[in-house]
Design a protein around this motif. Sequence first.
Motif, PDB file in Angstrom:
ATOM      1  N   ASP A 218       0.860  -1.202   0.000  1.00 17.57           N
ATOM      2  CA  ASP A 218       0.000   0.000   0.000  1.00 17.57           C
ATOM      3  C   ASP A 218       0.888   1.241   0.000  1.00 17.57           C
ATOM      4  O   ASP A 218       0.657   2.187   0.736  1.00 17.57           O
ATOM      5  N   TRP A 219       1.918   1.169  -0.805  1.00 19.85           N
ATOM      6  CA  TRP A 219       2.895   2.258  -0.836  1.00 19.85           C
ATOM      7  C   TRP A 219       2.650   3.125  -2.065  1.00 19.85           C
ATOM      8  O   TRP A 219       2.378   2.620  -3.165  1.00 19.85           O
TER       9      TRP A 219
ATOM     10  N   ASP B 195       3.284   5.306   3.138  1.00 19.84           N
ATOM     11  CA  ASP B 195       2.523   4.086   3.438  1.00 19.84           C
ATOM     12  C   ASP B 195       1.100   4.548   3.747  1.00 19.84           C
ATOM     13  O   ASP B 195       0.884   5.383   4.622  1.00 19.84           O
TER      14      ASP B 195
ATOM     15  N   GLY C 241      -1.229   3.023   5.164  1.00 19.12           N
ATOM     16  CA  GLY C 241      -1.766   2.567   6.447  1.00 19.12           C
ATOM     17  C   GLY C 241      -3.003   1.703   6.324  1.00 19.12           C
ATOM     18  O   GLY C 241      -3.727   1.483   7.293  1.00 19.12           O
TER      19      GLY C 241
ATOM     20  N   ALA D 165      -2.988  -1.462   4.550  1.00 21.29           N
ATOM     21  CA  ALA D 165      -2.665  -2.880   4.420  1.00 21.29           C
ATOM     22  C   ALA D 165      -1.313  -3.141   5.045  1.00 21.29           C
ATOM     23  O   ALA D 165      -0.452  -2.251   5.069  1.00 21.29           O
TER      24      ALA D 165
END
Length: 217
Positions: free
Chosen positions: A143-144, A170, A172, A174
């Motif tokens: 999830d970046w 990120d 936040g 996943a």
Amino acid sequence: MGTLRAWLVAVCLCALGSSAQASEPQPVTYRVTLDVDWSAQTHPLDFPDRAHLTAIIGAVHHRRYSLFRDGDTASSGLESVAERGRTRLLRAELQEAADRGRVGSVIKGPHLDAVPGEIVLTVDVTQRHYLVSFVTMLAPSPDWFTGVSVDLRSSDGWVDRLEVPLLVWDAGTAGGETFYERTDDTQPRQSVRISSHPAFVFADGIKPIGRAIFERQ
Ligand SMILES: [Ca+2]
């Protein structure tokens, strides 16, 4: 005397009218270059196969809208971009924000098939919508994402040139500690944060994956 006063009032109203007209939003155009240098040379740790950036999505907006901000919780639209590179949900959120006047226009841009590489966009800002934000997923990743959120006003108008780093964030939404791993959604959803993953943090600090350059046209 009364006539003179009435005439002066009329002149003043007229002046106000023309000044209001002069402050109508006049778009100012920026060329935005994303100079992405992310590669196995710049970020060797676990550099993934087929590394790429997904389609750019974002908005020209005012301060009552935020696409992403340190410590905020990601919207479902941002989650969908950061985890899957899908823009449909975020486009719907941006349209809703546009209906409320918070977003002036939606920014759509190409993906970057392979890195390193370059993406060029054109965005129009106005007196009302002077902030520019956009995001793209680092793929593959849990999830970046990377992106920018900038204010293009200066003390005397508009900035001529602005360069900002493309940091990795990120979302936040996943878990997953490698590019290829994605675990179930984190519950409760964590905050949007600059990534502290060792792939992006070096002894001398965080290394961006490139830069975005805004040039007034
Ligand atoms: Ca995460």
